[in-house]
Design an enzyme around this catalytic site. Structure first.
Site, PDB file in Angstrom:
ATOM      1  N   ASN A   9       1.793  -2.946   1.639  1.00 30.49           N
ATOM      2  CA  ASN A   9       0.895  -3.770   2.456  1.00 30.49           C
ATOM      3  C   ASN A   9       0.554  -3.088   3.767  1.00 30.49           C
ATOM      4  O   ASN A   9      -0.078  -3.676   4.629  1.00 30.49           O
ATOM      5  CB  ASN A   9       1.557  -5.125   2.765  1.00 30.49           C
ATOM      6  CG  ASN A   9       1.338  -6.113   1.627  1.00 30.49           C
ATOM      7  OD1 ASN A   9       0.211  -6.292   1.177  1.00 30.49           O
ATOM      8  ND2 ASN A   9       2.416  -6.737   1.172  1.00 30.49           N
ATOM      9  N   ASN A  10       1.007  -1.839   3.937  1.00 26.53           N
ATOM     10  CA  ASN A  10       0.765  -1.119   5.183  1.00 26.53           C
ATOM     11  C   ASN A  10      -0.511  -0.284   5.050  1.00 26.53           C
ATOM     12  O   ASN A  10      -0.535   0.715   4.338  1.00 26.53           O
ATOM     13  CB  ASN A  10       1.986  -0.227   5.469  1.00 26.53           C
ATOM     14  CG  ASN A  10       1.855   0.551   6.765  1.00 26.53           C
ATOM     15  OD1 ASN A  10       0.740   0.792   7.239  1.00 26.53           O
ATOM     16  ND2 ASN A  10       2.984   0.929   7.327  1.00 26.53           N
ATOM     17  N   ASP A  70       8.929   3.760   0.332  1.00 27.59           N
ATOM     18  CA  ASP A  70       9.858   3.277   1.349  1.00 27.59           C
ATOM     19  C   ASP A  70      10.213   4.460   2.235  1.00 27.59           C
ATOM     20  O   ASP A  70      10.535   5.537   1.743  1.00 27.59           O
ATOM     21  CB  ASP A  70      11.100   2.632   0.738  1.00 27.59           C
ATOM     22  CG  ASP A  70      11.699   1.607   1.700  1.00 27.59           C
ATOM     23  OD1 ASP A  70      10.950   0.733   2.183  1.00 27.59           O
ATOM     24  OD2 ASP A  70      12.907   1.681   1.984  1.00 27.59           O
ATOM     25  N   PHE A 150       1.405   5.293  13.323  1.00 28.39           N
ATOM     26  CA  PHE A 150       1.999   3.957  13.310  1.00 28.39           C
ATOM     27  C   PHE A 150       3.506   4.073  13.484  1.00 28.39           C
ATOM     28  O   PHE A 150       4.048   5.188  13.577  1.00 28.39           O
ATOM     29  CB  PHE A 150       1.641   3.214  12.018  1.00 28.39           C
ATOM     30  CG  PHE A 150       2.288   3.761  10.771  1.00 28.39           C
ATOM     31  CD1 PHE A 150       1.780   4.876  10.144  1.00 28.39           C
ATOM     32  CD2 PHE A 150       3.412   3.144  10.226  1.00 28.39           C
ATOM     33  CE1 PHE A 150       2.377   5.384   8.987  1.00 28.39           C
ATOM     34  CE2 PHE A 150       4.011   3.633   9.062  1.00 28.39           C
ATOM     35  CZ  PHE A 150       3.492   4.760   8.456  1.00 28.39           C
ATOM     36  N   TYR A 152       7.085   4.592  14.431  1.00 27.12           N
ATOM     37  CA  TYR A 152       7.783   5.377  15.449  1.00 27.12           C
ATOM     38  C   TYR A 152       7.047   6.665  15.830  1.00 27.12           C
ATOM     39  O   TYR A 152       7.607   7.501  16.539  1.00 27.12           O
ATOM     40  CB  TYR A 152       9.181   5.746  14.933  1.00 27.12           C
ATOM     41  CG  TYR A 152      10.069   4.553  14.642  1.00 27.12           C
ATOM     42  CD1 TYR A 152      10.904   4.018  15.617  1.00 27.12           C
ATOM     43  CD2 TYR A 152      10.081   3.958  13.372  1.00 27.12           C
ATOM     44  CE1 TYR A 152      11.723   2.931  15.348  1.00 27.12           C
ATOM     45  CE2 TYR A 152      10.891   2.862  13.098  1.00 27.12           C
ATOM     46  CZ  TYR A 152      11.710   2.360  14.086  1.00 27.12           C
ATOM     47  OH  TYR A 152      12.520   1.275  13.815  1.00 27.12           O
ATOM     48  N   LYS A 173      -1.242  15.318  11.418  1.00 25.52           N
ATOM     49  CA  LYS A 173      -0.021  14.640  10.957  1.00 25.52           C
ATOM     50  C   LYS A 173       0.057  14.744   9.430  1.00 25.52           C
ATOM     51  O   LYS A 173       1.100  15.077   8.868  1.00 25.52           O
ATOM     52  CB  LYS A 173      -0.001  13.160  11.384  1.00 25.52           C
ATOM     53  CG  LYS A 173       1.216  12.418  10.815  1.00 25.52           C
ATOM     54  CD  LYS A 173       1.249  10.914  11.036  1.00 25.52           C
ATOM     55  CE  LYS A 173       2.421  10.299  10.280  1.00 25.52           C
ATOM     56  NZ  LYS A 173       2.435   8.834  10.243  1.00 25.52           N
ATOM     57  N   HIS A 178       6.284  13.841   6.245  1.00 29.26           N
ATOM     58  CA  HIS A 178       7.207  13.444   5.179  1.00 29.26           C
ATOM     59  C   HIS A 178       6.453  12.798   4.017  1.00 29.26           C
ATOM     60  O   HIS A 178       6.706  13.080   2.856  1.00 29.26           O
ATOM     61  CB  HIS A 178       8.245  12.476   5.758  1.00 29.26           C
ATOM     62  CG  HIS A 178       7.668  11.383   6.608  1.00 29.26           C
ATOM     63  ND1 HIS A 178       6.871  11.648   7.684  1.00 29.26           N
ATOM     64  CD2 HIS A 178       7.726  10.037   6.513  1.00 29.26           C
ATOM     65  CE1 HIS A 178       6.479  10.513   8.231  1.00 29.26           C
ATOM     66  NE2 HIS A 178       6.980   9.508   7.529  1.00 29.26           N
ATOM     67  N   ARG A 179       5.506  11.898   4.355  1.00 27.84           N
ATOM     68  CA  ARG A 179       4.772  11.183   3.303  1.00 27.84           C
ATOM     69  C   ARG A 179       3.917  12.158   2.490  1.00 27.84           C
ATOM     70  O   ARG A 179       3.884  12.101   1.265  1.00 27.84           O
ATOM     71  CB  ARG A 179       3.897  10.091   3.939  1.00 27.84           C
ATOM     72  CG  ARG A 179       3.125   9.222   2.934  1.00 27.84           C
ATOM     73  CD  ARG A 179       2.702   7.902   3.534  1.00 27.84           C
ATOM     74  NE  ARG A 179       3.872   7.128   3.927  1.00 27.84           N
ATOM     75  CZ  ARG A 179       4.306   7.007   5.182  1.00 27.84           C
ATOM     76  NH1 ARG A 179       3.639   7.536   6.177  1.00 27.84           N
ATOM     77  NH2 ARG A 179       5.398   6.328   5.437  1.00 27.84           N
TER      78      ARG A 179
END
Ligand code: IMP
Length: 193
Positions: A9-10, A70, A150, A152, A173, A178-179
Site C-alpha cells: 500500500n506504499n 518488507d 520516504f 528514514y 537513489k 536495497h529495493r
C-alpha cells in the site's frame, strides 16, 4: 502476458519498483488495480515472513502472482533496531517523522553510526514462493537532510556518498538502493525462468 500484483500500500515502493522494472513480458498491477483495499497483514518478526505473508494474502484474493516487499533499517549500535519494526518504531504505523525522531534521540552521542537498509521481496506463484534480497550499507547522520524518498531516507547516507537518500534525485537513489538490488535479482530470475 504474465500479470504480477505489487502487494504493497506504499505508493513510494510502487514507484521505485516500477522505475526499476525492465521486463515487458510481465505487467505490473497495483493493489488498487487488482481491487484490493485495506491494510495488508504484517504479523511476523522477520522481513522474510512478512513479505511472504503480504504476497500470499494478495495471491489468495486475486489468483495472480503477487510480490510482497518488507523492508527495514538496521542500526548496529541499536542491536539491529528498528529492523522489522521500522514502519511502526514510534508506535503509530507509518509515522516517518516520529520514527526518525525516535532513532535520532536514541543515537544522540553514539559514535558508531553504522546502519543498513534491507529489502526482502517475496514472489508467490501459488505452487512455489521465491525470495529476493537487497541490502545497502551506510551511516545514520545526526539530523535530517532532504525531502525526497520516504521513511528514514533523510537520516541515511549510503557508503561512498555524501548526500542522504532524501537529498538524491529519485533516479540516483534507485540506481543503488536495497529495493533496486532486490528487484534486479527478481528480474534476472524472471528472465531465466
Ligand atoms: P514495511 O512497509 O513494513 O516494509 O516498512 C518499511 C518501513 O521501513 C517503512 O515504513 C520505512 O519507514 C522504512 N523503509 C523501507 N524502505 C525504505 C527506504 O527505501 N527508505 C527509507 N525508509 C524505508
Amino acid at each position: 502476458m504474465m500479470e504480477l500484483v505489487l502487494a504493497t500500500n506504499n505508493p513510494k515502493k510502487v514507484t521505485e519498483i516500477r522505475a526499476r522494472w525492465g521486463n515487458d513480458a510481465v505487467r505490473l498491477f497495483t493493489l488498487q488495480e487488482a481491487g484490493i483495499t485495506g491494510e495488508l497483514p504484517e504479523t511476523h518478526e522477520t522481513l522474510r515472513e512478512n513479505a511472504l505473508e503480504k504476497a500470499q494474502y494478495v495471491y489468495e484474493r486475486t489468483g495472480k502472482w503477487s510480490l510482497g516487499d518488507d523492508s527495514g533499517l538496521e542500526i548496529e549500535a541499536l542491536d539491529g533496531r528498528p529492523g522489522v519494526y521500522s514502519a511502526r518504531y514510534a508506535g503509530e504505523h507509518g509515522n516517518a517523522e516520529a520514527n526518525m525522531q525516535k532513532v535520532l534521540s536514541e543515537m544522540e552521542g553514539v559514535s558508531n553510526r553504522r546502519a543498513s537498509f534491507k529489502t526482502v521481496l517475496a514472489l508467490e506463484t501459488g505452487d512455489v514462493s521465491y525470495f529476493f534480497e537487497g541490502e545497502i550499507q551506510g551511516m545514520i547522520i545526526p539530523e535530517k537532510r532532504g525531502t525526497g524518498g520516504f521513511g528514514y531516507d533523510p537520516i541515511f547516507v549510503p557508503d561512498g556518498y555524501t548526500q542522504t537518500f532524501a537529498e538524491m534525485d529519485p533516479e540516483e537513489k534507485n540506481a543503488i538502493s536495497h529495493r533496486s538490488l532486490a528487484v534486479d535479482k527478481l528480474l534476472e530470475f524472471l528472465k531465466n525462468s
